[in-house]
Design a protein around this motif. Structure first.
Motif, PDB file in Angstrom:
ATOM      1  N   ARG A 205       0.822  -1.205   0.000  1.00 45.60           N
ATOM      2  CA  ARG A 205       0.000   0.000   0.000  1.00 45.60           C
ATOM      3  C   ARG A 205       0.863   1.265   0.000  1.00 45.60           C
ATOM      4  N   GLY A 206       0.682   2.101  -1.037  1.00 40.61           N
ATOM      5  CA  GLY A 206       1.334   3.395  -1.083  1.00 40.61           C
ATOM      6  C   GLY A 206       2.793   3.399  -1.483  1.00 40.61           C
TER       7      GLY A 206
ATOM      8  N   TRP B  87      -1.005  -7.546  -4.807  1.00 42.79           N
ATOM      9  CA  TRP B  87      -1.846  -6.507  -4.209  1.00 42.79           C
ATOM     10  C   TRP B  87      -2.879  -7.140  -3.287  1.00 42.79           C
ATOM     11  N   LEU B  88      -3.541  -8.198  -3.761  1.00 41.87           N
ATOM     12  CA  LEU B  88      -4.550  -8.874  -2.960  1.00 41.87           C
ATOM     13  C   LEU B  88      -3.956  -9.426  -1.669  1.00 41.87           C
ATOM     14  N   PHE B  89      -2.828 -10.125  -1.773  1.00 42.90           N
ATOM     15  CA  PHE B  89      -2.221 -10.713  -0.582  1.00 42.90           C
ATOM     16  C   PHE B  89      -1.790  -9.638   0.413  1.00 42.90           C
ATOM     17  N   ASP B  90      -1.317  -8.515  -0.079  1.00 50.19           N
ATOM     18  CA  ASP B  90      -0.960  -7.421   0.822  1.00 50.19           C
ATOM     19  C   ASP B  90      -2.180  -6.958   1.598  1.00 50.19           C
TER      20      ASP B  90
ATOM     21  N   ARG C 150      -3.339  -9.689   4.179  1.00 53.90           N
ATOM     22  CA  ARG C 150      -2.411  -9.923   5.301  1.00 53.90           C
ATOM     23  C   ARG C 150      -2.341  -8.755   6.271  1.00 53.90           C
ATOM     24  N   HIS C 151      -2.939  -7.639   5.899  1.00 60.29           N
ATOM     25  CA  HIS C 151      -2.869  -6.458   6.747  1.00 60.29           C
ATOM     26  C   HIS C 151      -4.268  -5.896   6.988  1.00 60.29           C
ATOM     27  N   GLY C 152      -4.388  -5.109   8.014  1.00 63.70           N
ATOM     28  CA  GLY C 152      -5.695  -4.532   8.329  1.00 63.70           C
ATOM     29  C   GLY C 152      -6.359  -5.270   9.475  1.00 63.70           C
ATOM     30  N   ASP C 153      -7.377  -4.671  10.018  1.00 64.85           N
ATOM     31  CA  ASP C 153      -8.052  -5.212  11.200  1.00 64.85           C
ATOM     32  C   ASP C 153      -9.293  -6.020  10.862  1.00 64.85           C
ATOM     33  N   VAL C 154      -9.634  -6.140   9.582  1.00 68.44           N
ATOM     34  CA  VAL C 154     -10.854  -6.854   9.191  1.00 68.44           C
ATOM     35  C   VAL C 154     -10.551  -8.347   9.082  1.00 68.44           C
TER      36      VAL C 154
END
Length: 284
Positions: free
Chosen positions: A53-54, A74-77, A80-84
């Motif tokens: 991201r970014g 992009w999808l795997f990033d 693998r990240h975020g709170d959802v």
């Protein structure tokens, strides 16, 4: 090993053996040796977290490889990240239906349902994944059935002629530019509150290749409005002979595509298909 898996492995071996010819012939997309090169490039990009991201992409990234080399990492990033939480996942389009994708965390042993128009030659039901066949615009899933919906390079086919590659049902030969709208609304219906939908589409100057189309800015905004997201993030990536790069919307407004089946749109840049993509993370 299942019979279909054994046949596919033999085809993979044949493609790998063609790598010297692929290199000597100029590394043309979709020629013998391309699949092996593409697969290795995608695996390396996912494992190295090359798309984050970014952040800019590595120099010379994905030269001569189609947009999957950006879309999967992009999808795997995002996964693998975020709170959802991932929870129950729907792959709307069966783009994840590859062993080298499904065998990577967090998709390995995930609660994943794969949906597409018709059965494919290879599937991984024996690993616990579910398969459903039908039209995304009117599914049989209950409301709020999924926590995560993934649709990688699929919406550009919805409402167009899907009889060339995906089904022999003549009813699926359509000419509806905005067929994707009903699919996106259905995604929103079956997404649980607080869930997210991850979508990629080829982007640029709107063009219809009969079996897929390029989304332009107005179509992206139509998609976002149809989903009625509580919030969203939108990113663009562009391709030229120097490879894939992160881009602004203005950078790729006039992007074109190469149709590997008809040869239309071929240039000397070794593009595999789209020369730009839009990547969307929509929150419900």
């Amino acid at each position: 090993m299942h019979v279909d898996g054994m046949i596919f492995r033999l085809k993979e071996l044949g493609d790998a053996m063609a790598l010297p010819v692929y290199a000597l012939s100029g590394r043309r997309p979709w020629s013998l040796g391309y699949y092996t090169t593409k697969k290795a490039s995608i695996q390396a990009a996912i494992d190295a977290a090359a798309v984050q991201r970014g952040r800019p992409l590595p120099e010379g990234f994905g030269i001569g490889i189609d947009e999957r080399v950006v879309e999967y990492p992009w999808l795997f990033d995002r996964l693998r990240h975020g709170d959802v939480r991932l929870g129950q996942i729907l792959d709307a389009g069966s783009t994840l239906n590859h062993d080298y994708i499904l065998n990577r965390d967090p998709l390995r042993k995930a609660d994943l349902t794969i949906m597409t128009l018709a059965p494919e030659k290879r599937c991984f039901w024996h690993q616990g994944y579910s398969y459903v066949f039908g039209d995304f615009r009117k599914t049989r899933f209950g409301a709020a059935a999924f926590d995560t919906i993934i649709s990688i390079s699929t919406l550009e086919h919805v409402g167009l002629d899907n009889t060339m590659l995906y089904t022999d049902d003549p009813a699926k030969s359509e000419t509806n530019k905005y067929g994707f709208v009903d699919a996106v609304r259905e995604f929103r219906r079956i997404l649980a509150p607080g869930g997210r939908c991850l979508i990629t589409v080829p982007y640029g100057r709107n063009d219809n290749f009969d079996w897929f189309q390029l989304f332009d800015g107005d179509m992206i905004r139509t998609l976002i409005n149809a989903f009625e997201a509580t919030s969203f993030e939108l990113e663009f990536f562009g391709y030229d002979r120097a490879g894939w790069r992160r881009a602004s919307e203005a950078d790729v407004t006039g992007a074109t595509a190469f149709d590997p089946h008809s040869g239309r749109g071929r240039l000397d840049d070794k593009a595999g298909c789209a020369r730009a993509i839009a990547c969307l993370e929509l929150f419900g």
